[in-house]
Design an enzyme around this catalytic site. Structure first.
Site, short mmCIF file in Angstrom:
data_model
loop_
_atom_site.label_atom_id
_atom_site.label_comp_id
_atom_site.label_asym_id
_atom_site.label_seq_id
_atom_site.Cartn_x
_atom_site.Cartn_y
_atom_site.Cartn_z
N LYS A 67 9.54 10.46 19.08
CA LYS A 67 9.94 11.55 19.97
C LYS A 67 11.20 11.08 20.69
CE LYS A 67 7.87 12.61 24.03
NZ LYS A 67 6.92 13.23 24.99
N ARG A 111 -0.35 17.20 24.99
CA ARG A 111 -0.92 15.91 24.57
C ARG A 111 -1.30 15.06 25.77
NH1 ARG A 111 2.28 11.88 27.01
NH2 ARG A 111 3.81 10.99 25.62
N HIS A 138 3.88 20.75 37.71
CA HIS A 138 3.88 21.35 36.37
C HIS A 138 2.73 20.82 35.51
CE1 HIS A 138 5.48 22.74 32.53
NE2 HIS A 138 5.40 21.49 32.09
N MET A 219 -2.92 9.73 35.58
CA MET A 219 -1.99 10.16 34.53
C MET A 219 -0.52 10.12 34.95
SD MET A 219 -4.23 10.69 32.25
CE MET A 219 -3.10 11.24 30.99
N THR A 221 1.33 7.64 36.49
CA THR A 221 2.07 6.38 36.48
C THR A 221 2.44 5.98 35.06
OG1 THR A 221 1.08 5.70 38.55
CG2 THR A 221 1.96 3.95 37.16
N ASP A 222 3.71 6.15 34.73
CA ASP A 222 4.18 5.88 33.38
C ASP A 222 5.48 5.08 33.40
OD1 ASP A 222 5.80 7.82 34.41
OD2 ASP A 222 5.50 9.28 32.80
N LYS A 226 5.86 2.88 39.70
CA LYS A 226 5.07 4.04 40.13
C LYS A 226 3.64 3.60 40.44
CE LYS A 226 7.18 8.02 37.79
NZ LYS A 226 6.93 8.99 36.70
P1 NAD Z 1 6.31 17.75 39.00
O1 NAD Z 1 7.64 17.36 39.53
O2 NAD Z 1 6.08 19.14 38.54
O3 NAD Z 1 5.20 17.42 40.11
C1 NAD Z 1 5.22 16.22 40.83
C2 NAD Z 1 3.94 16.07 41.62
O4 NAD Z 1 3.97 14.82 42.33
C3 NAD Z 1 3.73 17.15 42.68
O5 NAD Z 1 2.35 17.38 42.83
C4 NAD Z 1 4.30 16.49 43.94
O6 NAD Z 1 3.77 17.05 45.12
C5 NAD Z 1 3.81 15.07 43.73
N1 NAD Z 1 4.57 14.06 44.47
C6 NAD Z 1 5.91 13.91 44.51
N2 NAD Z 1 6.22 12.84 45.26
C7 NAD Z 1 5.05 12.31 45.70
C8 NAD Z 1 4.71 11.21 46.50
N3 NAD Z 1 5.64 10.41 47.01
N4 NAD Z 1 3.39 10.94 46.73
C9 NAD Z 1 2.43 11.74 46.21
N5 NAD Z 1 2.69 12.80 45.44
C10 NAD Z 1 3.98 13.09 45.19
O7 NAD Z 1 6.01 16.69 37.84
P2 NAD Z 1 4.96 16.79 36.65
O8 NAD Z 1 5.66 17.34 35.45
O9 NAD Z 1 3.73 17.47 37.13
O10 NAD Z 1 4.68 15.26 36.34
C11 NAD Z 1 3.95 14.47 37.27
C12 NAD Z 1 3.98 13.03 36.84
O11 NAD Z 1 3.34 12.86 35.57
C13 NAD Z 1 5.38 12.45 36.65
O12 NAD Z 1 5.42 11.19 37.30
C14 NAD Z 1 5.52 12.25 35.15
O13 NAD Z 1 6.35 11.17 34.83
C15 NAD Z 1 4.08 11.98 34.77
N6 NAD Z 1 3.76 12.24 33.37
C16 NAD Z 1 2.97 11.35 32.72
C17 NAD Z 1 2.63 11.56 31.40
C18 NAD Z 1 1.72 10.60 30.69
O14 NAD Z 1 1.59 10.69 29.47
N7 NAD Z 1 1.02 9.73 31.39
C19 NAD Z 1 3.13 12.68 30.72
C20 NAD Z 1 3.90 13.61 31.41
C21 NAD Z 1 4.22 13.39 32.74
#
Ligand code: NAD
Length: 321
Positions: A67, A111, A138, A219, A221-222, A226
């Protein structure tokens, strides 16, 4: 070569198909039939973009590819398109020829949601009825929808640093006919399952906020640095992950390992539970924690499935290449 455009994915891919693809590849990883390649992630010095590749080879499923994509922070504001952009490329493992190009944006969300729902299915108590969410962005809506399919949940509770985003969770609960309650962090002790999905760099959820017997799917922390949950929680829990190397390097376990609270050997691949080589949850009091870091093989697994579905549905674009 087959092309499945992003616009076709929503009509083709189901949550169930994503679940099956991710569960199967997690099992193959634990059986050492599939492995991920080292991740490349670069700040390219243009548009503040982070760009990279996640690849791997699933010998069992005969899926090879990568990807490519990342995060373009100005997309939405300047161009009206989403900030996360990715495309999956699949190759024929017998010949090395390019086999498919698949839109990766929705597939990434599906996924990721499938990964936490696989962990809930295999590790949560059978009598889990309250699900707690930490995060309301999101990805949180995808995680919640997929989680709700795994147990007969009766209530959704949620906390978010930015409370104005909580209606995103309430909407998903409404769709499922479930009540939603906004809680403070200590209120999460009511939850039997907790999904954390934030972009936080400091822990929000503390060990004291989690009741015995809870299953957590962490989920968000990647990346190095973080953190969503207190490291002491991992010491109290039995820790599972998608891939141990990523968990201790860029996942939630990085902090507990760095502080000497747990060792790499304390982290078990969830595939071992799926394969039956690890018993998973051992008691109703045990806290289980899935550290979902996101691996390339998940992307390849759902992309390979969507190619099959696109061919079956007659919407795959075929080009000579
Ligand atoms: P988003 O920007 O739509 O939402 C971010 C979320 O984090 C919101 O709920 C926001 O209020 C919260 N937030 C922001 N700063 C914060 C802080 N300091 N303390 C606590 N909460 C806080 O993003 P998203 O698309 O929902 O993605 C969220 C996270 O998931 C991202 O860190 C992204 O990298 C991670 N992610 C992980 C995977 C995986 O496979 N593990 C896949 C996709 C996304």
């Amino acid at each position: 070569m087959i092309i499945v455009p992003e616009r076709e994915i929503a009509a083709l891919m189901t949550r169930e198909a994503a679940y099956d693809a991710v569960e199967t590849v997690f099992a193959a990883m634990a059986a050492e039939d599939a492995y991920n390649f080292p991740v490349v992630r670069e700040a390219i010095g243009h548009e503040d973009a982070l760009y990279g590749f996640k690849g791997g080879f699933d010998r069992a499923g005969k899926v090879l590819g990568l990807k490519a994509g990342g995060y373009w922070p100005n997309n939405l504001e300047r161009r009206g398109i989403i900030n996360h952009q990715s495309t999956v490329f699949l190759f024929d493992p017998d010949t090395g020829r390019a086999h498919a190009m698949v839109g990766g944006n929705l597939l990434t969300a599906l996924r990721t949601a499938a990964a936490s729902s696989v962990s809930i299915n295999h590790l949560a108590r059978a009598d889990a009825r309250v699900i707690g969410m930490v995060g309301a962005g999101h990805q949180a809506t995808f995680q919640l929808r997929a989680a709700l399919a795994q147990r007969p949940f009766e209530k959704v509770i949620g906390w978010n640093l930015h409370p104005e985003m909580l209606p995103n969770l309430e909407k998903v609960a409404d769709e499922a006919g479930l009540p939603f309650e906004a809680v403070d962090l200590p209120g999460l002790t009511e939850a039997d399952v907790i999904v954390t999905i934030t972009s936080s760099f400091a822990p929000s959820l503390m060990a004291a906020h989690v009741a015995p017997g809870t299953h957590l799917a962490c989920m968000g922390t990647d990346t190095k640095g973080k953190q969503e949950v207190e490291a002491a929680l991992l010491a109290r829990a039995t820790v599972f992950t998608d891939e141990v190397a990523q968990s201790v390097a860029i996942g939630e376990a990085q902090h507990a390992v760095a502080q000497g609270l747990i060792a790499e050997g304390d982290v078990t691949p969830i595939g071992a539970v799926i394969n039956g080589t690890h018993p998973g949850r051992r008691s109703d009091e045990e806290i289980t924690l899935f550290d979902g870091t996101g691996v390339g093989l998940q992307d390849l697994a759902v992309a390979a499935r969507v190619v099959e579905l696109a061919v079956e549905a007659g919407v795959a674009v075929e080009v000579d290449f």
